[in-house]
Motif scaffolding. Sequence first.
Motif: not given
Length: 130
Positions: A38-54
């Motif tokens: 996976l591209r690191e940029e895609d993973v970081l974008e996922r972290v920014a767009v979909h934060p963890r539950a709670g």
Amino acid sequence: MLSVAESAERLGVSPARVRALIKAGQLPACKSGRAWVLREEDVLERVAVHPRAGRPSAASRFARGSAHREPTEAGAPHGLYRECRALFSHVPTAAMMAQAQSQEEAAFYMAVSDFFLQQRQAQLVKEGVF
């Protein structure tokens, strides 16, 4: 490029969840031999767009757009680091450089990006990739 395990660690989920996201088309990835990368940029974008539950931590609230808050808030310096890492873990885009209001601002973008690139390179050397 990140492995499924590295991506899972950054996303705070299991490797099985990362594979499920890839299968569902919610996380871009490609095959390298038998492994997904996976591209690191895609993973970081996922972290920014979909934060963890709670309930989000103060640091994550800062990193997701409260940059206009006073830096005295608890966790703000760490949030600044995470925000910079998310924005500059890759080479700045031509659009970002064109929008710079001064040569100093453009040089800042390059310096911060270079810092995170060197950190990633050192990590890859430590892992034996290079």
